[in-house]
Motif scaffolding. Structure first.
Motif, mmCIF file in Angstrom:
data_model
loop_
_atom_site.group_PDB
_atom_site.id
_atom_site.type_symbol
_atom_site.label_atom_id
_atom_site.label_comp_id
_atom_site.label_asym_id
_atom_site.label_seq_id
_atom_site.Cartn_x
_atom_site.Cartn_y
_atom_site.Cartn_z
ATOM 1 N N ILE A 136 10.348 59.560 -12.916
ATOM 2 C CA ILE A 136 9.576 58.339 -12.677
ATOM 3 C C ILE A 136 10.327 57.114 -13.188
ATOM 4 C CG2 ILE A 136 7.416 57.145 -13.217
ATOM 5 C CD1 ILE A 136 7.210 59.513 -11.259
ATOM 6 N N LEU A 137 10.975 57.243 -14.332
ATOM 7 C CA LEU A 137 11.747 56.121 -14.870
ATOM 8 C C LEU A 137 12.889 55.743 -13.928
ATOM 9 C CD1 LEU A 137 11.922 57.166 -18.645
ATOM 10 C CD2 LEU A 137 10.457 55.421 -17.612
ATOM 11 N N LEU A 138 13.555 56.757 -13.387
ATOM 12 C CA LEU A 138 14.629 56.489 -12.425
ATOM 13 C C LEU A 138 14.070 55.885 -11.143
ATOM 14 C CD1 LEU A 138 16.758 59.749 -12.854
ATOM 15 C CD2 LEU A 138 17.327 57.460 -13.673
ATOM 16 N N ASP A 139 12.934 56.402 -10.711
ATOM 17 C CA ASP A 139 12.288 55.898 -9.499
ATOM 18 C C ASP A 139 11.880 54.434 -9.670
ATOM 19 O OD1 ASP A 139 11.602 56.605 -6.899
ATOM 20 O OD2 ASP A 139 9.499 56.903 -7.418
ATOM 21 N N PHE A 140 11.312 54.132 -10.825
ATOM 22 C CA PHE A 140 10.888 52.764 -11.121
ATOM 23 C C PHE A 140 12.094 51.825 -11.161
ATOM 24 C CE2 PHE A 140 9.898 49.364 -14.161
ATOM 25 C CZ PHE A 140 8.720 48.866 -13.622
ATOM 26 N N SER A 141 13.163 52.284 -11.792
ATOM 27 C CA SER A 141 14.385 51.470 -11.853
ATOM 28 C C SER A 141 14.934 51.215 -10.456
ATOM 29 C CB SER A 141 15.442 52.178 -12.707
ATOM 30 O OG SER A 141 14.970 52.398 -14.024
ATOM 31 N N GLY A 142 14.882 52.250 -9.607
ATOM 32 C CA GLY A 142 15.349 52.083 -8.235
ATOM 33 C C GLY A 142 14.546 51.046 -7.475
ATOM 34 N N GLY A 143 13.226 51.044 -7.675
ATOM 35 C CA GLY A 143 12.383 50.054 -7.009
ATOM 36 C C GLY A 143 12.687 48.637 -7.468
ATOM 37 N N ILE A 144 12.892 48.481 -8.774
ATOM 38 C CA ILE A 144 13.213 47.151 -9.312
ATOM 39 C C ILE A 144 14.562 46.668 -8.787
ATOM 40 C CG2 ILE A 144 13.738 45.860 -11.411
ATOM 41 C CD1 ILE A 144 10.788 46.447 -11.075
ATOM 42 N N PHE A 145 15.554 47.555 -8.822
ATOM 43 C CA PHE A 145 16.883 47.168 -8.338
ATOM 44 C C PHE A 145 16.876 46.906 -6.832
ATOM 45 C CE2 PHE A 145 18.577 49.395 -12.237
ATOM 46 C CZ PHE A 145 19.057 48.232 -12.825
ATOM 47 N N ASN A 146 16.003 47.592 -6.119
ATOM 48 C CA ASN A 146 15.893 47.361 -4.682
ATOM 49 C C ASN A 146 15.419 45.939 -4.403
ATOM 50 O OD1 ASN A 146 15.745 48.248 -1.824
ATOM 51 N ND2 ASN A 146 13.563 47.949 -2.119
ATOM 52 N N TYR A 147 14.383 45.519 -5.136
ATOM 53 C CA TYR A 147 13.908 44.144 -4.989
ATOM 54 C C TYR A 147 14.975 43.142 -5.423
ATOM 55 C CZ TYR A 147 9.046 44.876 -3.672
ATOM 56 O OH TYR A 147 7.898 45.183 -2.982
ATOM 57 N N SER A 148 15.672 43.467 -6.492
ATOM 58 C CA SER A 148 16.729 42.574 -6.970
ATOM 59 C C SER A 148 17.815 42.409 -5.917
ATOM 60 C CB SER A 148 17.336 43.129 -8.265
ATOM 61 O OG SER A 148 16.350 43.275 -9.268
ATOM 62 N N GLN A 149 18.170 43.521 -5.279
ATOM 63 C CA GLN A 149 19.177 43.469 -4.219
ATOM 64 C C GLN A 149 18.720 42.566 -3.080
ATOM 65 O OE1 GLN A 149 19.361 47.054 -1.948
ATOM 66 N NE2 GLN A 149 20.312 45.972 -0.249
ATOM 67 N N MET A 150 17.461 42.704 -2.684
ATOM 68 C CA MET A 150 16.938 41.910 -1.576
ATOM 69 C C MET A 150 16.895 40.427 -1.924
ATOM 70 S SD MET A 150 13.906 44.549 -0.450
ATOM 71 C CE MET A 150 13.310 43.591 0.933
ATOM 72 N N VAL A 151 16.569 40.122 -3.169
ATOM 73 C CA VAL A 151 16.532 38.721 -3.600
ATOM 74 C C VAL A 151 17.933 38.122 -3.585
ATOM 75 C CG1 VAL A 151 16.102 37.197 -5.565
ATOM 76 C CG2 VAL A 151 14.431 38.957 -4.971
ATOM 77 N N VAL A 167 9.938 46.801 1.938
ATOM 78 C CA VAL A 167 9.257 46.042 0.886
ATOM 79 C C VAL A 167 8.022 46.791 0.393
ATOM 80 C CG1 VAL A 167 8.038 43.903 0.356
ATOM 81 C CG2 VAL A 167 10.100 43.836 1.764
ATOM 82 N N LEU A 168 7.232 47.314 1.331
ATOM 83 C CA LEU A 168 6.003 48.016 0.958
ATOM 84 C C LEU A 168 6.302 49.311 0.215
ATOM 85 C CD1 LEU A 168 3.777 47.523 4.141
ATOM 86 C CD2 LEU A 168 3.574 46.387 1.922
ATOM 87 N N ILE A 169 7.336 50.021 0.638
ATOM 88 C CA ILE A 169 7.691 51.272 -0.043
ATOM 89 C C ILE A 169 8.074 51.001 -1.491
ATOM 90 C CG2 ILE A 169 9.437 53.101 -0.146
ATOM 91 C CD1 ILE A 169 9.429 53.070 2.923
ATOM 92 N N SER A 170 8.875 49.974 -1.701
ATOM 93 C CA SER A 170 9.260 49.626 -3.071
ATOM 94 C C SER A 170 8.047 49.191 -3.883
ATOM 95 C CB SER A 170 10.303 48.508 -3.058
ATOM 96 O OG SER A 170 11.495 48.941 -2.451
ATOM 97 N N LEU A 171 7.151 48.433 -3.250
ATOM 98 C CA LEU A 171 5.953 47.960 -3.945
ATOM 99 C C LEU A 171 5.049 49.126 -4.341
ATOM 100 C CD1 LEU A 171 4.355 45.462 -4.856
ATOM 101 C CD2 LEU A 171 3.238 45.458 -2.617
ATOM 102 N N VAL A 172 4.842 50.059 -3.416
ATOM 103 C CA VAL A 172 4.010 51.230 -3.704
ATOM 104 C C VAL A 172 4.650 52.087 -4.792
ATOM 105 C CG1 VAL A 172 3.141 53.402 -2.748
ATOM 106 C CG2 VAL A 172 2.949 51.293 -1.420
#
Length: 202
Positions: free
Chosen positions: A104-119, A138-143
């Motif tokens: 879960i920690l890795l998954d959460f980090s991936g979601g944060i970095f995904n948004y960071s990449q998009m920004v 966007v929705l997948i990362s948010l969920v």
């Protein structure tokens, strides 16, 4: 336009390969009494059937962009579904004992970095098409971030590792082995126990 970067392709490829490995392990290794639930089987059948219907609808007119959008929606729905059972089970048991928080920690980090990449990409390109052009991503990362936050809260805040919230019944259930010992295992265990007895005991 749906922007697709090389890392998006790599992520999907990696996910498919890893899940194929896990499925092969499920097929090859001992599972005891564990089996796929009827709900899981029904969901998988409905998803694949829906995807097949959409494919044949898009085939005559070659509406591939529409088909990709449908697949995006399916992916978001599946992401919504896959996290819920674990969070619900943690809630019922009032414990996260046996639950791997590392994933879960890795998954959460991936979601944060995904948004960071998009920004960063949006700022660099001077356009926010990375967000509104790929709503599914966007929705997948948010969920993912939403559910990961719930699971981390359960693990570290609501049901910490001291397991004070566990009842005696739940504790006994946790201690029970997932797979019962076979007659051969019991025979080996008995032989080892006999070999370790002292002469006085014999």
């Amino acid at each position: 336009m749906i922007p697709v970067a090389a890392n998006d392709v790599a992520f999907s490829t990696h996910s498919v390969i890893v899940h194929l490995i896990i499925l092969s392990q499920i097929a090859m290794f001992e599972r005891g009494s564990q089996k796929f639930s009827k709900y899981a089987i029904a969901i998988v059948v409905v998803v694949w059937f829906s995807a097949a219907i959409c494919f044949f609808i898009a085939l005559p007119s070659q509406s591939w962009l529409w088909l990709i959008s449908i697949f995006n929606i399916i992916q978001v729905v599946m992401t919504l579904i896959k996290y819920f059972p674990q969070a619900f089970m943690n809630f019922l048991r009032k414990s996260t004992d046996g639950f791997s928080i590392g994933t879960i920690l890795l998954d959460f980090s991936g979601g944060i970095f995904n948004y960071s990449q998009m920004v960063v990409q949006s700022i660099d390109q001077g356009s926010w098409v990375n967000f509104y052009g790929n709503i599914g991503k966007v929705l997948i990362s948010l969920v993912t971030i939403f559910y990961d936050s719930i699971l981390m809260c359960q693990h570290y805040v609501l049901y910490p590792e001291n397991k004070k919230g566990l009842t005696s019944k739940n504790s006994e259930e946790i201690k029970q082995p997932l797979i019962s010992a076979s007659p051969i295992d019991q025979q080996i265990k008995g032989s080892l126990k006999s070999s370790h007895q002292s002469p006085a005991e014999l």
